[in-house]
Design an enzyme around this catalytic site. Structure first.
Site, PDB file in Angstrom:
ATOM      1  CG  ASP A  82       7.939  28.548 -13.505  1.00  0.00           C
ATOM      2  OD1 ASP A  82       7.658  28.378 -14.721  1.00  0.00           O
ATOM      3  OD2 ASP A  82       8.590  27.710 -12.833  1.00  0.00           O
ATOM      4  CG  LEU A 111       3.832  14.533  -8.491  1.00  0.00           C
ATOM      5  CD1 LEU A 111       3.437  13.344  -7.637  1.00  0.00           C
ATOM      6  CD2 LEU A 111       2.794  15.639  -8.348  1.00  0.00           C
ATOM      7  CB  SER A 149      11.345  13.248  -8.552  1.00  0.00           C
ATOM      8  OG  SER A 149      11.505  13.264  -9.946  1.00  0.00           O
ATOM      9  CD  GLU A 193      15.647  20.598 -13.302  1.00  0.00           C
ATOM     10  OE1 GLU A 193      15.692  20.440 -12.069  1.00  0.00           O
ATOM     11  OE2 GLU A 193      14.810  20.038 -14.030  1.00  0.00           O
ATOM     12  CG  ASP A 202       9.292  22.570 -10.327  1.00  0.00           C
ATOM     13  OD1 ASP A 202       8.181  23.106 -10.180  1.00  0.00           O
ATOM     14  OD2 ASP A 202       9.623  21.940 -11.344  1.00  0.00           O
ATOM     15  CE1 TYR A 229       8.605  23.865 -18.336  1.00  0.00           C
ATOM     16  CE2 TYR A 229      10.664  24.879 -19.024  1.00  0.00           C
ATOM     17  CZ  TYR A 229       9.633  24.771 -18.116  1.00  0.00           C
ATOM     18  OH  TYR A 229       9.613  25.565 -16.999  1.00  0.00           O
TER      19      TYR A 229
HETATM   20  C1  GLA Z   1       8.143  22.260 -14.707  1.00  0.00           C
HETATM   21  C2  GLA Z   1       9.203  23.327 -14.467  1.00  0.00           C
HETATM   22  C3  GLA Z   1       8.629  24.521 -13.703  1.00  0.00           C
HETATM   23  C4  GLA Z   1       7.332  25.020 -14.341  1.00  0.00           C
HETATM   24  C5  GLA Z   1       6.374  23.855 -14.614  1.00  0.00           C
HETATM   25  C6  GLA Z   1       5.146  24.282 -15.395  1.00  0.00           C
HETATM   26  O1  GLA Z   1       7.772  21.677 -13.485  1.00  0.00           O
HETATM   27  O2  GLA Z   1      10.279  22.790 -13.746  1.00  0.00           O
HETATM   28  O3  GLA Z   1       9.592  25.544 -13.631  1.00  0.00           O
HETATM   29  O4  GLA Z   1       7.587  25.772 -15.488  1.00  0.00           O
HETATM   30  O5  GLA Z   1       7.004  22.824 -15.338  1.00  0.00           O
HETATM   31  O6  GLA Z   1       4.344  25.113 -14.636  1.00  0.00           O
END
Ligand code: GLA
Length: 380
Positions: free
Chosen positions: A37, A124, A126, A159, A171, A220
């Site tokens: 994404d 997931l 949250s 966020e 998400d 990340y």
């Molecule tokens: C987390 C991030 C998303 C995406 C996923 C990995 O959930 O919030 O934006 O990058 O990781 O696909």
């Protein structure tokens, strides 16, 4: 009691009246499209039947007061004067208020109670469920219109810049825009999305390794930077703009780490689009194969899996009736997802729990998930 009943009951007990609204926003599972994404690529998530709920009523002043029934405590702040105090879940509430104000919206106060059943820290979403339910509460009490794309971007900003997690848009968008019985193919550059049906006779099963993600934020953000430098190598702003042929032509000139990271993103974008086609054709086996290939890629090339995630995926793939499986979410722990033949679901669930316990010494949690609609409201 489910979270919806809990928030209504607790609201009535506390305020001696019915809530004016009850809002709900779901978590999600991403079938395929890991870490694409923020590379402006493609994802294929669905909103799930686990959600955050808030029962609320407006206030006549500028205060926001929310009590969580699951996590400790309550948050109270004044919309004219609040700051980040690093207070856990409350910062998501304040972050949404901040991002809405940044957008120039006028906000009024509200109060209510919150509860949810999206497992926390398991991949997931949250946090997106909480963000979108809070945003919905503000839209009702402050009277601004609910534009799904705009609100998703506002929640992402909250966020990114208030909470400090530099997530992509997936998400927030799927929590807001999910559709019953469908996953959404989302183009994270244009934000166009199209619903794709789940193959008939299959179930989407979420497998929680019961391990929590450690160091996920820093790893990340590091992956994001590695993708940015790989994009720079190709002279484009995002890896979305590099196709497989271009990658193969130049990959040997890359340093080994950038090459692996880029290979995951570029091949994953291709797999996501093929998966959407497979779903349109009702081809569960092809979809499953693509999902399993995505796991190998994210584990070996992107290196955001974990030994428990690899193990649970391996166990899932050994079971009769499992079309495919991969880790889902940001990684480093949390959940995997499997596509399973509905007729073999019961034995699948029993076998996974038993074999994972034997091999990992941990209890897996298994959530058979339905694709649900995004953020919604019940007017009382
Ligand atoms: C987390 C991030 C998303 C995406 C996923 C990995 O959930 O919030 O934006 O990058 O990781 O696909």
């Amino acid at each position: 009691m489910n979270p919806k009943e809990r928030v209504i009951t607790e609201f009535k007990r506390k305020y001696n009246q019915d809530p004016k609204w009850v809002v709900r926003s779901p978590g999600r599972v991403n079938l395929i499209g890991g870490h694409t994404d923020y590379n402006d690529g493609f994802v294929l998530p669905m909103a799930i039947n686990y959600a955050t709920w808030i029962a609320l009523r407006p206030r006549s002043d500028k205060k926001v007061v929310v009590r969580s029934l699951d996590l400790d405590g309550r948050i109270e702040f004044d919309l004219d004067d609040f700051e980040n105090t690093d207070s856990g879940w409350g910062e998501y509430v304040k972050g949404i208020a901040w991002a809405l104000l940044e957008d120039g919206l006028q906000l009024s106060g509200w109060e209510g109670v919150l509860s949810g059943n999206v497992p926390i820290g398991s991949g997931l979403s949250s946090s997106a469920a909480l963000e979108l339910s809070v945003a919905k509460a503000f839209s009702l009490t402050s009277g601004f219109s609910w534009d799904v794309l705009k609100i998703s971007k506002i929640a992402q900003l909250a966020e990114n810049d208030w909470v400090g997690m530099k997530c992509g848009i997936m998400d927030q968008l799927i929590s807001a825009a999910g559709e019953k019985d469908h996953a959404l193919l989302i183009d994270c550059r244009t934000l166009e999305s199209s619903p794709v049906p789940l193959p008939a006779g299959t179930a989407v099963v979420v497998l929680d390794t019961n391990t929590h993600r450690g160091l996920v934020d820093s790893a990340y953000n590091e992956r994001r930077e590695q993708c940015e430098s790989a994009a720079e190598f190709f002279g484009v702003s995002k890896l979305r703009d590099v196709n497989l042929d271009e990658f193969h032509k130049r990959e040997t000139e890359m340093d080994p780490l950038s090459r692996k990271r880029a290979r995951h993103i570029i091949t994953e974008n291709d797999r996501v689009q093929k998966s959407a086609e497979a779903m349109k054709n009702g081809d569960a086996q092809l979809l499953g194969n693509l999902i399993s290939a995505a796991h190998k890629s994210i584990s070996e090339d992107y290196e955001v899996s974990s030994k428990e995630l690899d193990l649970i995926v391996e166990i899932a793939l050994e079971q009769p009736g499992c079309f495919g499986s991969r880790m889902t979410g940001a990684g480093f722990g949390g959940c995997a997802v499997a596509l399973v033949d509905e007729d073999q679901l019961d034995s699948f669930v029993t076998n996974i729990m038993g074999q994972y316990k034997n091999k990992a010494g941990l209890e897996a949690k298994v959530y058979v998930s339905r694709a649900c609609e995004g953020t919604s409201v019940i007017e009382m």
